[in-house]
Design a protein around this motif. Structure first.
Motif, PDB file in Angstrom:
ATOM      1  N   THR A   1       4.778   0.328  -8.930  1.00  0.00           N
ATOM      2  CA  THR A   1       4.525   1.527  -8.124  1.00  0.00           C
ATOM      3  C   THR A   1       5.545   2.619  -8.429  1.00  0.00           C
ATOM      4  OG1 THR A   1       3.321   0.487  -6.322  1.00  0.00           O
ATOM      5  CG2 THR A   1       4.602   2.425  -5.748  1.00  0.00           C
TER       6      THR A   1
ATOM      7  N   GLY B   1       0.839  -1.200   0.000  1.00  0.00           N
ATOM      8  CA  GLY B   1       0.000   0.000   0.000  1.00  0.00           C
ATOM      9  C   GLY B   1       0.872   1.246   0.000  1.00  0.00           C
ATOM     10  N   VAL B   2       0.262   2.370  -0.354  1.00  0.00           N
ATOM     11  CA  VAL B   2       0.972   3.648  -0.337  1.00  0.00           C
ATOM     12  C   VAL B   2       0.178   4.587   0.560  1.00  0.00           C
ATOM     13  CG1 VAL B   2       1.752   5.607  -1.742  1.00  0.00           C
ATOM     14  CG2 VAL B   2       1.939   3.274  -2.635  1.00  0.00           C
TER      15      VAL B   2
ATOM     16  N   ARG C   1       7.084  10.316  -0.757  1.00  0.00           N
ATOM     17  CA  ARG C   1       6.036   9.310  -0.799  1.00  0.00           C
ATOM     18  C   ARG C   1       6.424   8.201   0.170  1.00  0.00           C
ATOM     19  NH1 ARG C   1       0.847   8.817  -2.662  1.00  0.00           N
ATOM     20  NH2 ARG C   1       0.580   9.578  -4.775  1.00  0.00           N
TER      21      ARG C   1
ATOM     22  N   PHE D   1      -5.797   2.027  -7.906  1.00  0.00           N
ATOM     23  CA  PHE D   1      -5.048   2.999  -8.712  1.00  0.00           C
ATOM     24  C   PHE D   1      -4.155   2.277  -9.732  1.00  0.00           C
ATOM     25  CE2 PHE D   1      -1.172   5.660  -9.262  1.00  0.00           C
ATOM     26  CZ  PHE D   1      -1.760   6.658 -10.025  1.00  0.00           C
TER      27      PHE D   1
ATOM     28  N   LEU E   1      -5.733   1.055   2.680  1.00  0.00           N
ATOM     29  CA  LEU E   1      -4.723   1.720   1.855  1.00  0.00           C
ATOM     30  C   LEU E   1      -4.263   0.807   0.718  1.00  0.00           C
ATOM     31  CD1 LEU E   1      -2.585   3.403   4.658  1.00  0.00           C
ATOM     32  CD2 LEU E   1      -4.183   4.527   3.100  1.00  0.00           C
TER      33      LEU E   1
ATOM     34  N   LEU F   1       5.817   4.220   1.129  1.00  0.00           N
ATOM     35  CA  LEU F   1       5.293   2.935   0.656  1.00  0.00           C
ATOM     36  C   LEU F   1       5.381   1.911   1.781  1.00  0.00           C
ATOM     37  CD1 LEU F   1       7.394   2.765  -2.673  1.00  0.00           C
ATOM     38  CD2 LEU F   1       5.438   4.211  -2.171  1.00  0.00           C
TER      39      LEU F   1
ATOM     40  N   GLU G   1      -6.982   0.801  -1.941  1.00  0.00           N
ATOM     41  CA  GLU G   1      -6.974   2.054  -2.709  1.00  0.00           C
ATOM     42  C   GLU G   1      -5.853   2.044  -3.735  1.00  0.00           C
ATOM     43  OE1 GLU G   1      -6.591   5.393  -0.062  1.00  0.00           O
ATOM     44  OE2 GLU G   1      -8.572   5.050   0.825  1.00  0.00           O
ATOM     45  N   TRP G   2      -4.669   1.601  -3.296  1.00  0.00           N
ATOM     46  CA  TRP G   2      -3.524   1.635  -4.213  1.00  0.00           C
ATOM     47  C   TRP G   2      -3.685   0.592  -5.319  1.00  0.00           C
ATOM     48  CZ3 TRP G   2      -0.603   5.452  -5.218  1.00  0.00           C
ATOM     49  CH2 TRP G   2       0.528   5.276  -6.037  1.00  0.00           C
ATOM     50  N   THR G   3      -4.249  -0.563  -4.977  1.00  0.00           N
ATOM     51  CA  THR G   3      -4.512  -1.592  -5.986  1.00  0.00           C
ATOM     52  C   THR G   3      -5.464  -1.046  -7.056  1.00  0.00           C
ATOM     53  OG1 THR G   3      -4.134  -3.378  -4.403  1.00  0.00           O
ATOM     54  CG2 THR G   3      -5.425  -3.926  -6.367  1.00  0.00           C
TER      55      THR G   3
ATOM     56  N   ARG H   1      -1.648   7.778   2.089  1.00  0.00           N
ATOM     57  CA  ARG H   1      -2.384   8.847   1.397  1.00  0.00           C
ATOM     58  C   ARG H   1      -1.610  10.156   1.403  1.00  0.00           C
ATOM     59  NH1 ARG H   1      -8.382   8.011   4.118  1.00  0.00           N
ATOM     60  NH2 ARG H   1      -9.097   6.314   2.753  1.00  0.00           N
TER      61      ARG H   1
END
Length: 278
Positions: free
Chosen positions: A138, A101-102, A112, A262, A255, A114, A258-260, A104
């Motif tokens: 990513t 996950g990353v 950033r 994206f 999280l 990770l 959400e990242w998946t 928010r």
């Protein structure tokens, strides 16, 4: 050392927008070098936005940016098992397992952040190359962000559940490739690597990768152990960390999802930069 500081005013150059004259002239010079290379075939178009990443990653030091661009290219061609197919479908199981996950929010330095949870990687189903491909996917997505080009990334590796089966996947060849990317083959500044819940027998694996890492990167590796809540918050504000890690943000599961999403939404772009397309 002094060399990597870049030309005088490099810090200011890093802050300038893509379209400023000084940035454009540096990009033009890097493009000239790339196009003059003997029989060089670049898998991707040498656009301004592509080239500027390498300059920002090396604080506009042209020689270093040029070396990084060549290394990036060379590494991608030599590691087809990682870079040939960046479509998310190949690592969907890992993503759905919540391996990655990353956060928010960026950290106060603008990096950033990770998170990788090794316990969610089933080594019977996924190789070290698959796991590595998640990082590359990513990286290719966040390197498009100007803030990330300027301020780099930090990674938190939760090694809870690390087993010999994982260690077994990391051969010296794999270790060397991981180290190459961490040091001088990808246009992202690695500003910190934080290990939590690392078991004792992780240390020999780190010792395997260690000789390939620069002193600078080694200084940025922090081993927090099992009692990490306090020390982790010395590096990251609790406002941005997920609940499980003593933070105030949503759960790591959320999280990761959400990242998946994206990553999935970026599938066309990822296909367009896969080396296999050549």
């Amino acid at each position: 050392g002094g060399m990597s500081q870049g030309p005088p005013g490099a810090g200011r150059l890093n802050d300038l927008p893509d379209n400023s004259p000084r940035v454009r002239s540096a990009v033009a010079e890097l493009r000239r070098r790339a196009e003059a290379g003997p029989g060089r075939r670049w898998p991707q178009p040498l656009t301004d936005s592509f080239l500027v990443r390498f300059l920002r990653a090396r604080d506009f030091h042209l020689e270093l940016a040029w070396r990084l661009l060549k290394n990036y290219q060379k590494w991608r061609i030599e590691c087809p098992e990682i870079s040939a197919d960046l479509q998310p479908s190949s690592v969907l199981g890992l993503l759905h397992a919540g391996y990655h996950g990353v956060l928010r929010s960026r950290d106060p330095q603008g990096s950033r952040v990770l998170i990788y949870r090794i316990g969610q990687w089933d080594p019977k189903l996924f190789t070290a190359y698959d796991v590595f491909r998640v990082s590359l996917i990513t990286s290719e997505l966040i390197v498009k962000e100007i803030e990330t080009q300027r301020n780099g990334v930090k990674a938190i590796f939760d090694l809870q559940g690390w087993r010999f089966a994982h260690a077994f996947q990391i051969s010296p060849a794999v270790a060397k490739k991981i180290a190459a990317v961490l040091t001088d083959s990808f246009p992202l500044k690695v500003r910190g690597i934080h290990l939590i819940n690392e078991p004792l027998f992780f240390h020999p694996v780190f010792a395997l990768i260690s000789p390939f890492l620069t002193e600078k990167i080694k200084e940025r590796v922090h081993m927090h152990g099992n009692n990490y809540m306090q020390s982790l918050t010395e590096h990251f504000p609790i406002s941005i960390l997920p609940q499980e890690y003593g933070g105030e943000e949503v759960s790591i599961e959320e999280l990761a999802k959400e990242w998946t999403d994206f990553i999935m939404a970026s599938a066309d772009y990822l296909q367009s930069i896969s080396v296999v397309a050549q």
